[in-house]
Design a protein around this motif. Structure first.
Motif, PDB file in Angstrom:
ATOM      1  N   ILE A  40       8.754  16.706  22.642  1.00 53.05           N
ATOM      2  CA  ILE A  40       9.150  18.097  22.406  1.00 53.05           C
ATOM      3  C   ILE A  40       7.992  19.062  22.611  1.00 53.05           C
ATOM      4  O   ILE A  40       8.177  20.194  23.056  1.00 53.05           O
ATOM      5  CB  ILE A  40       9.758  18.261  20.987  1.00 53.05           C
ATOM      6  CG1 ILE A  40      10.409  19.642  20.857  1.00 53.05           C
ATOM      7  CG2 ILE A  40       8.720  18.009  19.897  1.00 53.05           C
ATOM      8  CD1 ILE A  40      11.191  19.809  19.574  1.00 53.05           C
ATOM      9  N   TRP A  41       6.759  18.623  22.300  1.00 49.34           N
ATOM     10  CA  TRP A  41       5.604  19.505  22.491  1.00 49.34           C
ATOM     11  C   TRP A  41       5.413  19.822  23.970  1.00 49.34           C
ATOM     12  O   TRP A  41       5.089  20.955  24.338  1.00 49.34           O
ATOM     13  CB  TRP A  41       4.335  18.859  21.928  1.00 49.34           C
ATOM     14  CG  TRP A  41       4.429  18.452  20.488  1.00 49.34           C
ATOM     15  CD1 TRP A  41       4.271  17.192  19.978  1.00 49.34           C
ATOM     16  CD2 TRP A  41       4.697  19.302  19.353  1.00 49.34           C
ATOM     17  NE1 TRP A  41       4.425  17.205  18.606  1.00 49.34           N
ATOM     18  CE2 TRP A  41       4.692  18.491  18.202  1.00 49.34           C
ATOM     19  CE3 TRP A  41       4.944  20.663  19.206  1.00 49.34           C
ATOM     20  CZ2 TRP A  41       4.909  18.983  16.923  1.00 49.34           C
ATOM     21  CZ3 TRP A  41       5.178  21.164  17.928  1.00 49.34           C
ATOM     22  CH2 TRP A  41       5.159  20.333  16.814  1.00 49.34           C
ATOM     23  N   HIS A  42       5.622  18.822  24.810  1.00 50.55           N
ATOM     24  CA  HIS A  42       5.491  19.009  26.255  1.00 50.55           C
ATOM     25  C   HIS A  42       6.625  19.881  26.783  1.00 50.55           C
ATOM     26  O   HIS A  42       6.395  20.861  27.498  1.00 50.55           O
ATOM     27  CB  HIS A  42       5.502  17.632  26.945  1.00 50.55           C
ATOM     28  CG  HIS A  42       5.222  17.695  28.409  1.00 50.55           C
ATOM     29  ND1 HIS A  42       5.239  16.580  29.218  1.00 50.55           N
ATOM     30  CD2 HIS A  42       4.923  18.735  29.218  1.00 50.55           C
ATOM     31  CE1 HIS A  42       4.952  16.930  30.461  1.00 50.55           C
ATOM     32  NE2 HIS A  42       4.775  18.235  30.494  1.00 50.55           N
TER      33      HIS A  42
ATOM     34  N   PHE B 116       6.197  23.945  28.060  1.00 53.45           N
ATOM     35  CA  PHE B 116       6.446  24.204  29.481  1.00 53.45           C
ATOM     36  C   PHE B 116       7.518  25.273  29.656  1.00 53.45           C
ATOM     37  O   PHE B 116       7.358  26.220  30.426  1.00 53.45           O
ATOM     38  CB  PHE B 116       6.867  22.919  30.189  1.00 53.45           C
ATOM     39  CG  PHE B 116       7.185  23.103  31.653  1.00 53.45           C
ATOM     40  CD1 PHE B 116       6.173  23.083  32.594  1.00 53.45           C
ATOM     41  CD2 PHE B 116       8.493  23.302  32.085  1.00 53.45           C
ATOM     42  CE1 PHE B 116       6.458  23.261  33.950  1.00 53.45           C
ATOM     43  CE2 PHE B 116       8.783  23.490  33.424  1.00 53.45           C
ATOM     44  CZ  PHE B 116       7.766  23.464  34.361  1.00 53.45           C
ATOM     45  N   VAL B 117       8.627  25.132  28.936  1.00 49.87           N
ATOM     46  CA  VAL B 117       9.753  26.057  29.090  1.00 49.87           C
ATOM     47  C   VAL B 117       9.400  27.451  28.561  1.00 49.87           C
ATOM     48  O   VAL B 117       9.668  28.458  29.217  1.00 49.87           O
ATOM     49  CB  VAL B 117      11.005  25.504  28.378  1.00 49.87           C
ATOM     50  CG1 VAL B 117      12.123  26.543  28.381  1.00 49.87           C
ATOM     51  CG2 VAL B 117      11.473  24.219  29.047  1.00 49.87           C
ATOM     52  N   THR B 118       8.816  27.524  27.374  1.00 50.10           N
ATOM     53  CA  THR B 118       8.526  28.842  26.788  1.00 50.10           C
ATOM     54  C   THR B 118       7.439  29.582  27.552  1.00 50.10           C
ATOM     55  O   THR B 118       7.387  30.819  27.506  1.00 50.10           O
ATOM     56  CB  THR B 118       8.116  28.712  25.308  1.00 50.10           C
ATOM     57  OG1 THR B 118       7.059  27.745  25.195  1.00 50.10           O
ATOM     58  CG2 THR B 118       9.280  28.264  24.455  1.00 50.10           C
ATOM     59  N   ALA B 119       6.588  28.863  28.267  1.00 49.69           N
ATOM     60  CA  ALA B 119       5.556  29.526  29.077  1.00 49.69           C
ATOM     61  C   ALA B 119       6.188  30.369  30.178  1.00 49.69           C
ATOM     62  O   ALA B 119       5.566  31.311  30.680  1.00 49.69           O
ATOM     63  CB  ALA B 119       4.610  28.488  29.680  1.00 49.69           C
ATOM     64  N   LEU B 120       7.429  30.054  30.545  1.00 50.49           N
ATOM     65  CA  LEU B 120       8.123  30.818  31.580  1.00 50.49           C
ATOM     66  C   LEU B 120       8.432  32.243  31.115  1.00 50.49           C
ATOM     67  O   LEU B 120       8.664  33.130  31.938  1.00 50.49           O
ATOM     68  CB  LEU B 120       9.426  30.107  31.975  1.00 50.49           C
ATOM     69  CG  LEU B 120       9.281  28.673  32.514  1.00 50.49           C
ATOM     70  CD1 LEU B 120      10.658  28.072  32.748  1.00 50.49           C
ATOM     71  CD2 LEU B 120       8.462  28.652  33.788  1.00 50.49           C
TER      72      LEU B 120
ATOM     73  N   PHE C  15      -0.786  19.722  24.123  1.00 52.55           N
ATOM     74  CA  PHE C  15       0.053  20.626  24.921  1.00 52.55           C
ATOM     75  C   PHE C  15       0.069  22.032  24.320  1.00 52.55           C
ATOM     76  O   PHE C  15       0.182  23.023  25.045  1.00 52.55           O
ATOM     77  CB  PHE C  15       1.481  20.080  25.027  1.00 52.55           C
ATOM     78  CG  PHE C  15       1.601  18.917  25.966  1.00 52.55           C
ATOM     79  CD1 PHE C  15       1.526  19.103  27.337  1.00 52.55           C
ATOM     80  CD2 PHE C  15       1.772  17.633  25.492  1.00 52.55           C
ATOM     81  CE1 PHE C  15       1.626  18.031  28.226  1.00 52.55           C
ATOM     82  CE2 PHE C  15       1.866  16.552  26.360  1.00 52.55           C
ATOM     83  CZ  PHE C  15       1.791  16.756  27.721  1.00 52.55           C
ATOM     84  N   LEU C  16      -0.043  22.128  23.003  1.00 54.72           N
ATOM     85  CA  LEU C  16      -0.129  23.445  22.355  1.00 54.72           C
ATOM     86  C   LEU C  16      -1.457  24.114  22.677  1.00 54.72           C
ATOM     87  O   LEU C  16      -1.508  25.339  22.872  1.00 54.72           O
ATOM     88  CB  LEU C  16       0.048  23.300  20.842  1.00 54.72           C
ATOM     89  CG  LEU C  16       1.466  22.986  20.368  1.00 54.72           C
ATOM     90  CD1 LEU C  16       1.453  22.580  18.908  1.00 54.72           C
ATOM     91  CD2 LEU C  16       2.390  24.178  20.576  1.00 54.72           C
TER      92      LEU C  16
END
Length: 277
Positions: free
Chosen positions: A60-62, A66-70, A150-151
């Motif tokens: 989930i961290w990965h 990744f998604v929220t960075a969009l 990842f955070l």
């Protein structure tokens, strides 16, 4: 530092467009929770996205970073507009008249960038933790708190991207042109990669050179997570394909982005120091 941040957030909060964009950004960050509600039930075919493992710890961290960075473009607009408003409303001149040095002015902007990135990271951490505790098949503490790098990568990615946007806002002055320049730079990096690989060096060397460019370096911090899903790997295996990708966060990629961030802030200060208001 508190005084500098207070000045910046008063400006942002008194700007209606900035307020709406900031609130929209954080609402979008929480909207990832809606993914858990996606279900398809068509006859014998039943599909529940949350059951595919996307909210499993530590994956989930990965996935979430990744998604929220969009969604970072929302705050990019805020940062670019923040600088544009300084010029159009002449608040930068007033701040300097009131005793704020140019170094303090840039520091206040950079601190705002760091706060945006830090609050975003904490926000994603809390949302991901809650979703994971609800949906993850693994709840051991050692698993929950693994892969938190990842955070860190997410935070560094935002700092780098927002620092670039701040630099463009100071360089170009107009928010629309600054955002246009941002898009052009993304295209330029891809064109440079294609030109190098086609005419000058091997494609592998061109890819390595591309990894040192700012936007590509930020992108490399968090690789796509979808091919890690068991369902995707299972389908690929049935088609005779396999994934051998490196999903890890590498220290040298973080260092590249941090160096670019420092350069953008320095260049922002250098431009501001030479300008008369």
């Amino acid at each position: 530092m508190n005084r500098l941040l207070q000045i910046e957030f008063i400006k942002l909060w008194n700007n209606r467009a900035s307020k709406i964009l900031i609130l929209s950004y954080f609402i979008l960050l929480t909207s990832i929770a809606l993914v858990a509600a996606i279900k398809f039930d068509i006859g014998p075919i039943k599909f529940h996205l949350a059951e595919q493992g996307i909210f499993n710890f530590p994956y989930i961290w990965h996935f979430n970073t990744f998604v929220t960075a969009l969604f970072k473009l929302f705050l990019a607009i805020v940062i670019v507009s923040m600088m544009s408003n300084e010029y159009s409303n002449k608040t930068i001149k007033q701040n300097l008249i009131d005793g704020l040095s140019k170094k303090e002015f840039i520091l206040s902007k950079f601190l705002t960038v760091v706060v945006f990135a830090l609050v975003s990271t904490i926000f994603v951490f809390v949302v991901s933790l809650i979703l994971g505790l609800f949906y993850s098949d693994y709840n051991e503490l050692s698993i929950i708190f693994s892969d938190l790098e990842f955070l860190v990568a997410f935070f560094v990615k935002l700092v780098g991207f927002f620092s670039f946007c701040l630099f463009l806002g100071i360089l170009v002055k107009r928010s629309a042109f600054a955002l246009g320049f941002l898009v052009l730079w993304m295209i330029f990096e891809q064109m440079l990669f294609g030109l190098l690989g086609w005419k000058f060096v091997s494609w592998e060397t061109a890819q390595n050179i591309k990894g040192f460019l700012p936007m590509e370096a930020m992108s490399n911090l968090i690789n796509e997570p979808f091919s890690r899903l068991k369902a995707v790997q299972s389908v690929a295996a049935q088609m005779g394909e396999s994934f051998a990708l490196n999903y890890a966060v590498h220290w040298y990629e973080i260092l590249i982005v941090l160096l670019w961030s420092a350069l953008f802030i320095y260049l922002s200060y250098a431009i501001l120091r030479k300008r008369d208001f």
